[in-house]
Scaffold this motif. Structure first.
Motif, mmCIF file in Angstrom:
data_model
loop_
_atom_site.group_PDB
_atom_site.id
_atom_site.type_symbol
_atom_site.label_atom_id
_atom_site.label_comp_id
_atom_site.label_asym_id
_atom_site.label_seq_id
_atom_site.Cartn_x
_atom_site.Cartn_y
_atom_site.Cartn_z
ATOM 1 N N VAL A 1 0.769 -0.896 0.218
ATOM 2 C CA VAL A 1 -0.419 0.483 -0.782
ATOM 3 C C VAL A 1 0.997 1.383 0.216
ATOM 4 C CG1 VAL A 1 -2.004 1.712 1.748
ATOM 5 C CG2 VAL A 1 -2.180 -0.780 0.753
ATOM 6 N N GLU A 2 1.905 1.617 0.940
ATOM 7 C CA GLU A 2 2.843 2.502 0.562
ATOM 8 C C GLU A 2 3.379 2.941 -0.619
ATOM 9 O OE1 GLU A 2 6.518 1.946 3.382
ATOM 10 O OE2 GLU A 2 6.195 4.185 3.413
ATOM 11 N N VAL A 3 3.771 2.006 -1.819
ATOM 12 C CA VAL A 3 3.731 1.670 -2.973
ATOM 13 C C VAL A 3 3.009 2.244 -3.359
ATOM 14 C CG1 VAL A 3 5.552 0.653 -4.637
ATOM 15 C CG2 VAL A 3 6.232 0.254 -2.789
ATOM 16 N N LEU A 4 1.916 1.738 -3.790
ATOM 17 C CA LEU A 4 0.362 2.382 -4.829
ATOM 18 C C LEU A 4 0.340 3.692 -3.984
ATOM 19 C CD1 LEU A 4 -1.307 0.868 -6.330
ATOM 20 C CD2 LEU A 4 -2.713 0.424 -4.743
ATOM 21 N N ALA A 5 0.394 3.923 -3.165
ATOM 22 C CA ALA A 5 -0.364 5.158 -2.421
ATOM 23 C C ALA A 5 0.771 6.320 -3.067
ATOM 24 C CB ALA A 5 -0.073 5.698 -0.978
ATOM 25 N N SER A 6 1.991 5.981 -2.945
ATOM 26 C CA SER A 6 2.694 6.827 -4.009
ATOM 27 C C SER A 6 3.043 6.440 -4.997
ATOM 28 C CB SER A 6 4.627 6.399 -3.286
ATOM 29 O OG SER A 6 4.950 5.973 -2.241
ATOM 30 N N PHE A 7 2.342 5.744 -6.248
ATOM 31 C CA PHE A 7 2.294 5.887 -6.892
ATOM 32 C C PHE A 7 0.804 6.811 -7.619
ATOM 33 C CE2 PHE A 7 -0.076 3.672 -10.428
ATOM 34 C CZ PHE A 7 0.651 4.548 -11.756
ATOM 35 N N VAL A 8 0.003 6.104 -6.184
ATOM 36 C CA VAL A 8 -1.447 6.822 -7.033
ATOM 37 C C VAL A 8 -0.944 8.787 -6.856
ATOM 38 C CG1 VAL A 8 -3.802 7.445 -6.384
ATOM 39 C CG2 VAL A 8 -2.847 4.653 -6.420
ATOM 40 N N LEU A 9 -0.491 9.096 -5.141
ATOM 41 C CA LEU A 9 -0.098 10.382 -5.373
ATOM 42 C C LEU A 9 0.782 11.541 -5.796
ATOM 43 C CD1 LEU A 9 -1.546 9.352 -1.333
ATOM 44 C CD2 LEU A 9 -2.752 10.536 -3.149
ATOM 45 N N ARG A 10 1.429 10.793 -6.308
ATOM 46 C CA ARG A 10 2.714 11.036 -6.853
ATOM 47 C C ARG A 10 3.656 11.472 -6.136
ATOM 48 N NH1 ARG A 10 2.618 8.283 -11.118
ATOM 49 N NH2 ARG A 10 4.364 9.076 -11.595
ATOM 50 N N GLY A 11 3.990 10.669 -4.995
ATOM 51 C CA GLY A 11 5.060 10.773 -4.116
ATOM 52 C C GLY A 11 4.340 10.565 -2.375
ATOM 53 N N GLY A 12 5.119 11.325 -1.052
ATOM 54 C CA GLY A 12 4.656 10.852 -0.537
ATOM 55 C C GLY A 12 5.569 9.364 0.891
ATOM 56 N N GLY A 13 6.322 8.228 -0.667
ATOM 57 C CA GLY A 13 6.887 6.947 0.689
ATOM 58 C C GLY A 13 7.758 7.516 0.109
ATOM 59 N N ASP A 14 8.747 6.955 -0.221
ATOM 60 C CA ASP A 14 10.640 7.124 0.353
ATOM 61 C C ASP A 14 11.269 6.931 -1.586
ATOM 62 O OD1 ASP A 14 11.244 6.319 3.040
ATOM 63 O OD2 ASP A 14 10.764 4.470 2.801
ATOM 64 N N TRP A 15 10.379 6.129 -2.213
ATOM 65 C CA TRP A 15 10.403 6.371 -3.625
ATOM 66 C C TRP A 15 9.205 6.185 -4.534
ATOM 67 C CZ3 TRP A 15 9.191 1.994 -6.488
ATOM 68 C CH2 TRP A 15 9.035 1.036 -5.005
ATOM 69 N N VAL A 16 9.133 6.863 -5.504
ATOM 70 C CA VAL A 16 7.635 6.835 -6.803
ATOM 71 C C VAL A 16 8.032 5.778 -7.693
ATOM 72 C CG1 VAL A 16 6.186 7.913 -8.009
ATOM 73 C CG2 VAL A 16 7.565 9.334 -6.102
ATOM 74 N N PRO A 17 7.252 4.392 -8.176
ATOM 75 C CA PRO A 17 7.140 3.970 -8.933
ATOM 76 C C PRO A 17 7.356 4.287 -10.048
ATOM 77 C CG PRO A 17 5.629 3.826 -7.887
ATOM 78 C CD PRO A 17 5.795 4.226 -7.145
ATOM 79 N N ASN A 18 7.834 4.090 -11.282
ATOM 80 C CA ASN A 18 7.963 4.151 -12.860
ATOM 81 C C ASN A 18 6.184 3.429 -13.135
ATOM 82 O OD1 ASN A 18 7.957 1.544 -13.523
ATOM 83 N ND2 ASN A 18 9.711 2.299 -13.814
#
Lengths: 297, 299
Positions: A248-265
């Motif tokens: 969820v941390e990665v998915l949220a970074s992807f959906v919100l374009r940021g917020g986690g340690d890294w943003v997935p492509n």
């Protein structure tokens, strides 16, 4: 006789016989809604014995008290920036969330199986899919309350401390989206495990094991694949699929374009989204299949 | 129109046939569904509730087909399961209100109805306590209350007297009788004990190995037979009476303290009277013998 002189007692109950009911009867949707509300109340021990309120209220307090203190401090000492974002806070206290799920999912799912009350629901107009959906929704909402309440306090505190309004609102909303994604996934996983067994203890242990073991495994694997913590290694990125929290941390970074340690492509993000949907759908299907078996038995 | 009507209803499991071409009708009043364990009683109830689908045949409950209209059936039927189904950490009031809502009653109506039915089943002060501390009798009452809370048009009671002591059993049966008569709700009650259904049912359906053994009104099942039971003062007298009746051409056989005489016509009464008088025996009673359900079942 003195009996005849005595005035009639004030609180006499007259037997008026059996009365038929000819008022309205609500449909499936209203019934599902009523079940969701009562299950949500039960998830916090409301309407149940005093003992069953202890655990959920205690865990809610553990979630809320630190932010309340933090808000107090940031306001008293007039911080320039908030010390913690909403999204970070969730993952910071994930052990508490895991404990809540482990303690309450069995209350919503195993309980009706263990005491046989599931039979009484199945003998009523509700379909078993409605029942399963109502329980899953209630659990997701309960988790939403658990994560949402501290966020609201953080947000209110941030506004009181006069931090940047736009930024704070954005963080708050990002936090809510993350919490929603996490609530749904955890409810699905916890619901499936809890519905699988009528034994509460098994369900508690299994949920804790799945959440803790999977998270530890992900941490270890990422640490091995990416010893420097650069988050560049593709394999180490995909390793985050292995636990609900990191997923969820990665998915949220992807959906919100940021917020986690890294943003997935985009590719990575879509893979995470697909896995998320598959797990949620699979668990819901599993819960439903389980009740189909119960109904036949 | 019958409340329940099944036509060639069949339920087969991989290794066992639970119901075998069952065709039966159930009307108003109290109907007893009798059979040994495994006779197919619970399977029949589950099919009637639309919880499991029959392998073949059809069942109509309150005008709805159970396969296509299971939901409509369940909204109109109250079901009391055989096994425990009460969570221990909520009170009876809370639980019955909740289940009323689960049957589609609005919250306030559910509260009123719960209070009403709990009073009818005789659960008073205890209804606010958690159900974990209830006796078996109280639990059975709550189970019955939840089946009545939405004012159903039919109640299915699966072994409601299970686990009750004789006094509790009688109270439960009296309650079942009231539901069928005073409340005006048709009742289908299962039991493996024939004796207890004898007093409360208007109609009895007997199942054996998934097949219909008999379906008759109680009057027909336990109706008069052509047997006269005669009891005289002592056992020696019984034997002498039996022998004398034989000589007079009547068919008689001893049964415990009684002599059973087959009634062949009006003259049988005269023969018995005259024979007893001739022998100078003390006549205790003379009555027409009624079958009891046990005898029906053992045939």
């Amino acid at each position: 006789m003195s009996d005849q002189l005595r005035p009639p007692a004030a609180g006499v109950i007259h037997d008026i016989g059996y009365r038929h009911y000819d008022g309205p009867r609500l449909g499936r949707f209203a019934i599902t809604q009523a079940l969701t509300v009562s299950s949500l109340r039960h998830a916090y021990g409301l309407g149940r014995s005093g003992k069953s309120k202890v655990m959920p209220i205690l865990l809610l307090a553990v979630m809320v008290v630190p932010v309340a203190i933090m808000v107090g401090i940031e306001n008293a000492l007039q911080f320039d920036n908030p010390p913690l974002s909403q999204m970070r806070y969730i993952f910071f206290l994930q052990a508490v969330i895991a404990l809540y799920l482990a303690s309450q999912a069995p209350q919503l799912f195993s309980r009706d199986l263990r005491y046989g009350s599931i039979v009484l629901y199945l003998a009523r107009p509700l379909r078993r899919t409605d029942y399963a959906l109502a329980k899953l929704t209630a659990l997701a909402l309960a988790l939403m309350v658990l994560m949402g309440l501290p966020m609201v306090i953080l947000y209110a505190g941030a506004l009181l401390a006069k931090f940047d309004f736009t930024l704070m609102t954005k963080e708050f909303l990002s936090g809510l989206v993350t919490a929603l994604l996490l609530s749904i996934l955890l409810a699905a996983i916890g619901g499936l495990i809890a519905a699988a067994t009528p034994r509460r203890g098994f369900a508690v242990a299994a949920i804790i094991a799945v959440l803790i073991v999977s998270f530890t495994a992900v941490t270890v694997v990422t640490a091995i694949l990416d010893p420097e913590g650069t988050h560049r290694d593709v394999a180490s990125r995909y390793a985050n699929l292995g636990s609900p929290f990191s997923l969820v941390e990665v998915l949220a970074s992807f959906v919100l374009r940021g917020g986690g340690d890294w943003v997935p492509n985009t590719t990575q993000g879509l893979v995470f989204a697909a896995v998320y949907l598959l797990v949620v759908a699979g668990c819901c299907w599993g819960v439903n299949a389980r009740y189909a078996k119960v109904a036949r038995g | 129109m019958p409340v329940i009507a099944t036509t060639a209803l069949t339920k087969r499991y991989p290794r066992v046939t639970a119901l075998d071409e069952l065709t039966v009708e159930v009307g108003s009043g109290v109907t007893g569904l009798v059979g040994a364990n495994g006779a197919g009683k619970s399977t029949l109830l589950k099919i009637l509730l639309g919880l499991i689908a029959p392998t073949a045949g059809s069942a109509i409950v309150l005008g709805h087909d159970v396969v296509t209209g299971g939901e409509a059936v369940r909204a109109l039927v109250g079901y009391m399961p055989e096994h425990d189904c009460l969570p221990p950490d909520v009170s009876a009031t809370e639980f019955v209100v909740h289940l009323g809502q689960m049957s589609g009653l609005p919250a306030t109506a559910a509260r009123e109805r719960a209070a009403d039915v709990l009073r009818h089943v005789g659960l008073d002060e205890a209804r606010y306590r958690p159900m974990g501390g209830y006796s078996t009798g109280m639990k059975q009452r709550v189970k019955l209350a939840q089946a009545l809370t939405h004012d159903p048009k039919l109640v299915l009671l699966d072994e409601p007297t299970n686990g009750l002591d004789p006094a509790g059993r009688d109270e439960m049966l009296a309650l079942v009788r009231r539901i069928g008569t005073e409340f005006g709700i048709p009742v289908l009650i299962t039991s493996h004990l024939l004796g207890e259904l004898e007093h409360v049912c208007d109609h009895i359906v007997v199942l054996d190995g998934g097949r219909l053994l008999r379906s008759e009104s109680k009057a027909a099942l336990t109706g008069e037979t052509g047997v006269l039971a005669v009891e005289v003062r002592d056992l020696g007298g019984r034997d002498r009476l039996g022998a004398a009746l034989d000589r007079a051409g009547a068919r008689a056989r001893p049964d415990g303290p009684l002599v059973l005489v087959e009634i062949t016509g009006e003259e049988t009464y005269d023969v018995v009277r005259d024979t007893v008088a001739e022998l100078g025996l003390g006549l205790v009673r003379i009555e027409q013998h009624r079958h009891r359900l046990e005898e029906v079942f053992s045939v």
